[in-house]
Design a protein around this motif. Structure first.
Motif, PDB file in Angstrom:
ATOM      1  N   ASP A 135      -6.847  -0.320   5.407  1.00  0.00           N
ATOM      2  CA  ASP A 135      -6.064   0.166   5.311  1.00  0.00           C
ATOM      3  C   ASP A 135      -6.321   1.302   5.428  1.00  0.00           C
ATOM      4  O   ASP A 135      -5.432   2.245   6.156  1.00  0.00           O
ATOM      5  CB  ASP A 135      -5.530  -0.087   4.385  1.00  0.00           C
ATOM      6  CG  ASP A 135      -3.042  -0.055   4.424  1.00  0.00           C
ATOM      7  OD1 ASP A 135      -2.494  -0.917   5.391  1.00  0.00           O
ATOM      8  OD2 ASP A 135      -3.155   1.072   4.216  1.00  0.00           O
TER       9      ASP A 135
ATOM     10  N   GLU B  79       6.908  -1.407   3.252  1.00  0.00           N
ATOM     11  CA  GLU B  79       7.283   0.231   3.289  1.00  0.00           C
ATOM     12  C   GLU B  79       7.728   0.330   3.747  1.00  0.00           C
ATOM     13  O   GLU B  79       8.975   1.050   3.481  1.00  0.00           O
ATOM     14  CB  GLU B  79       5.659   0.628   4.476  1.00  0.00           C
ATOM     15  CG  GLU B  79       5.821   1.808   3.833  1.00  0.00           C
ATOM     16  CD  GLU B  79       4.524   2.786   5.097  1.00  0.00           C
ATOM     17  OE1 GLU B  79       3.711   2.029   5.827  1.00  0.00           O
ATOM     18  OE2 GLU B  79       3.997   4.202   4.230  1.00  0.00           O
ATOM     19  N   ARG B 104      -1.922  -3.254  -0.127  1.00  0.00           N
ATOM     20  CA  ARG B 104      -2.077  -2.192   0.811  1.00  0.00           C
ATOM     21  C   ARG B 104      -0.160  -1.580   0.820  1.00  0.00           C
ATOM     22  O   ARG B 104      -0.651  -0.121   0.885  1.00  0.00           O
ATOM     23  CB  ARG B 104      -2.586  -3.147   2.000  1.00  0.00           C
ATOM     24  CG  ARG B 104      -3.488  -3.964   2.139  1.00  0.00           C
ATOM     25  CD  ARG B 104      -3.468  -4.203   3.571  1.00  0.00           C
ATOM     26  NE  ARG B 104      -3.017  -3.103   4.868  1.00  0.00           N
ATOM     27  CZ  ARG B 104      -3.845  -3.583   5.584  1.00  0.00           C
ATOM     28  NH1 ARG B 104      -4.865  -4.420   5.952  1.00  0.00           N
ATOM     29  NH2 ARG B 104      -3.985  -2.401   7.024  1.00  0.00           N
ATOM     30  N   ARG B 108      -0.439   2.629  -0.546  1.00  0.00           N
ATOM     31  CA  ARG B 108       1.027   3.588   0.643  1.00  0.00           C
ATOM     32  C   ARG B 108       1.619   4.254   0.037  1.00  0.00           C
ATOM     33  O   ARG B 108       1.996   5.099   1.060  1.00  0.00           O
ATOM     34  CB  ARG B 108       1.399   2.473   2.154  1.00  0.00           C
ATOM     35  CG  ARG B 108       0.695   1.949   3.366  1.00  0.00           C
ATOM     36  CD  ARG B 108       0.828   1.563   3.563  1.00  0.00           C
ATOM     37  NE  ARG B 108       0.185   0.841   4.675  1.00  0.00           N
ATOM     38  CZ  ARG B 108       0.860   0.163   6.493  1.00  0.00           C
ATOM     39  NH1 ARG B 108       1.525   0.022   6.630  1.00  0.00           N
ATOM     40  NH2 ARG B 108      -0.168  -0.397   6.143  1.00  0.00           N
TER      41      ARG B 108
END
Ligand SMILES: Cc1cc2nc3c(=O)[nH]c(=O)nc-3n(C[C@H](O)[C@H](O)[C@H](O)COP(=O)(O)OP(=O)(O)OC[C@H]3O[C@@H](n4cnc5c(N)ncnc54)[C@H](O)[C@@H]3O)c2cc1C
Ligand SMILES: Nc1ncnc2c1ncn2[C@@H]1O[C@H](COP(=O)(O)O)[C@@H](O)[C@H]1O
Lengths: 260, 321
Positions: A135, B79, B104, B108
């Protein structure tokens, strides 16, 4: 082709593991430290690519001074150079920070085509660091791979999970994590071990990786252990030696305990 | 009350049981909003059963591409959903996919990630069992919203009928240079046995089973008890039984009411995946095998004699009712 392999040194999973009383992190003092077995397989995958194509393999590890041994082992297997991220401030780093540090270390290698990792470590078992590194580096995530094919600027891989299998296809550069079933890793030869001593290893710290970061803003972890309790060990129960009726005796035991 | 976002696990037509467990867990923290990532029409198919299990909102993040790329559409959708709903926490099943998606997402959001929770309380403190069952740990997030993966089988799914407000989210286009394309999927054959991590009884075979044919003895006992079949790594590596049935540190973690180990020595990495089972029965011909020292009922004997006899006993008992 430029390949980076991410490897971690872990306490030998065959030994008992304890948490330190002071901060609930893994007690590394008395543990036997080894290169994580699945990481040997990630290294093997990189080195077998190097056997058939022109490839340069950099091994990256984040960990205390002892982690240098893990780096040296992969160099002895045949990797070309090492980066060892070693900084006391990283003690207790969570998945996110570990991945950020590893991503920053990968960025120090020019023109990376492939990042290889294990799909799980035997100590943390987060099975998540590689996905986060992908990522952060905006690379396709090709994880939990039991068969890998790299060529013509692409990777094709078989991903295996509890739900079955998937065939993946992605352009390079990409990140790949491998399962314990992908290959049998090679042993370092005596010649390899001698050569590894002379191979270059950069030791870097947080200031090298993040020159602009201020200490205050750098979080090592975003979680906190409130309490850790050792679970009582299981003790031996009834033991019998089969005299020809053990199957019946087990059945009687199960019935008595309402398990049948 | 702020929403607790739950990522829905589904096969396009049905919601997986682990999602109902997540909804039950989420209700301890707030109002569950279920996020469905899939091809167009999926959320409409799943909405009713999600509402019946306590979802007060269903968010649809749908696109034709969603199923074509590995995990990134789910990360993007989560997200987006967190930002648009100001969610107070995110729950994802601790499956292979779920762990990666959650991590992940946490990266973020720069948020704390709690993995493999087996319990959680209203203040967001989770319970985890670490190092293969040797410690119980309670932890909490200190930065950002909690992103929690929940171990399947830890919560009881419960019906909690209500109506769910539907909402759509527009997924960003996938960047093919930063995502892996899934060109083929082969689901693990479901078979007639219960799933390994859900089964109340697991019967596992090890190297002592001595071959693929030998596993019939293991399967027959499992079937007589209505259980799942597991295997040690040595048995899997020798090709006796498929990989998805491996129990242990690098395989499945199981915690059934009854675990039967046949021809398994009890290496620490195997114990890591099964020592939280309620009752353990072991059959091993070596009296020194470590598994015998932690079994509730230990038999020193040949599995090829003991297991078939046990199978017959179980079958006979089942036959009488
Ligand atoms: C990093 C790492 C991860 C690992 N992860 C896992 C994991 O996830 N799962 C796992 O299982 N292992 C794992 N292992 C491997 C583990 O260390 C052991 O090698 C493995 O569990 C041994 O499997 P086994 O008990 O079937 O074989 P063995 O240790 O060979 O034991 C076979 C047993 O069968 C008995 N036996 C033989 N014939 C008979 C008979 N006719 N009747 C009755 N008993 C008989 C023998 O007495 C013996 O005790 C891992 C190892 C490492 C290093
Ligand atoms: N400290 C570290 N240094 C280098 N690589 C790591 C480190 N931690 C995790 N990794 C890589 O990420 C993989 C999976 O780790 P995890 O997500 O912790 O289970 C490992 O097999 C390594 O390849």
């Amino acid at each position: 082709m430029n390949i980076v392999v991410l490897v971690k040194q872990v306490p030998d999973s065959g030994a008992e593991r304890t948490l330190s009383r002071a901060d609930h992190t893994l007690d590394r003092e008395d543990a036997d430290l080894v290169l994580d077995e699945i990481n040997e397989r990630a290294a093997e995958e990189a080195l077998s690519l190097k056997d058939t194509a022109d490839a340069h393999v950099t091994v990256v590890s984040m960990g205390p001074e002892s982690a240098l041994e893990a780096v040296r082992k992969v160099l002895a297997m045949g990797a070309d150079r090492g980066i060892h991220v070693c900084d006391d401030r990283l003690r207790g780093a969570d998945v996110l920070t570990t991945a950020k540090v590893l991503a920053a270390a990968v960025r120090r290698v020019a023109d990376v085509d492939l990042v290889l990792a294990g799909d799980a470590t035997t100590d943390g078992q987060a099975s998540a660091v590689p996905a986060v590194v992908a990522d952060l580096l905006a690379l396709p995530q090709v994880t939990h791979v039991r068969k890998l094919d790299v060529g013509a600027g692409r990777v094709r891989a078989e991903r295996r999970t509890e739900n079955g299998e998937a065939t993946l296809d992605a352009p390079l550069p990409a990140l790949v994590s491998v399962t314990e079933k992908i290959n049998e890793p090679r042993y370092p030869s005596f010649k390899g071990i001698m050569a590894a001593k002379k191979k270059p290893v950069d030791t870097v710290d947080l200031d090298d990786l993040f020159p602009d970061a201020d200490d205050a803003g750098f979080l090592v972890t975003r979680t906190r252990v409130v309490e850790a309790v050792a679970r009582p060990a299981r003790s031996a129960g009834t033991r019998i030696t089969d005299d020809g009726s053990a199957g019946r005796q087990v059945a009687a035991y199960l019935i008595a305990h309402k398990l049948l | 009350m702020p929403d607790v976002l739950v990522l829905v696990d589904h096969d396009g037509h049905h919601v997986n049981k682990s999602t109902y467990e997540l909804l039950a867990a989420a209700r301890r923290l707030g109002d569950p909003a279920a996020l469905v990532v899939g091809t167009p029409g999926t959320a409409a198919r799943l909405g009713e059963s999600l509402a019946r299990h306590g979802a007060t909102g269903v968010l649809a993040a749908e696109s034709a591409e969603a199923a074509e790329f590995l995990l990134t559409p789910a990360v993007d959708a989560l997200e987006l959903a967190v930002r648009e709903t100001a969610a107070s926490a995110v729950l994802v099943s601790a499956t292979t996919d779920g762990r990666e998606v959650a991590a992940r997402l946490a990266a973020r959001l720069d948020a704390g990630l709690l993995i493999d929770a087996v319990d959680l309380d209203a203040s967001g403190v989770v319970t985890q069992i670490v190092f293969g069952g040797s410690y119980t740990v309670r932890s909490q997030v200190t930065h950002g919203i909690p992103v929690i993966t929940v171990r399947p089988g830890s919560f009881e799914p419960a019906e909690h009928p209500g109506t769910a407000v539907e909402r759509t989210l527009t997924l960003p286009a996938v960047d093919p240079a930063a995502s892996a394309r899934v060109t083929d999927r082969r689901a693990a054959p479901a078979g007639d046995r219960p799933g390994l991590t859900e089964a109340a009884v697991v019967v596992s075979g090890g190297r002592g089973v001595a071959g693929a044919e030998g596993f019939e003895v293991v399967e027959e006992l499992a079937d007589a008890m209505g259980g799942a079949v597991g295997a040690s790594r040595a048995a899997v590596d020798a090709g006796y039984y498929p990989h998805q049935f491996q129990v242990g540190q690098t395989g499945a973690s199981v915690s059934p009411r009854l675990y039967v180990a046949l021809g398994i020595s009890g290496a620490i990495q195997h114990l890591a995946g099964m020592q939280t089972s309620k009752t353990i029965v072991a059959v091993n011909k070596d009296p020194e095998a470590p598994i015998l020292d932690l079994a509730d009922y230990a038999v020193v004997g040949d599995l090829f004699a003991v297991a078939p006899q046990l199978t017959r006993e179980v079958a006979a008992r089942r036959a009488v009712g």
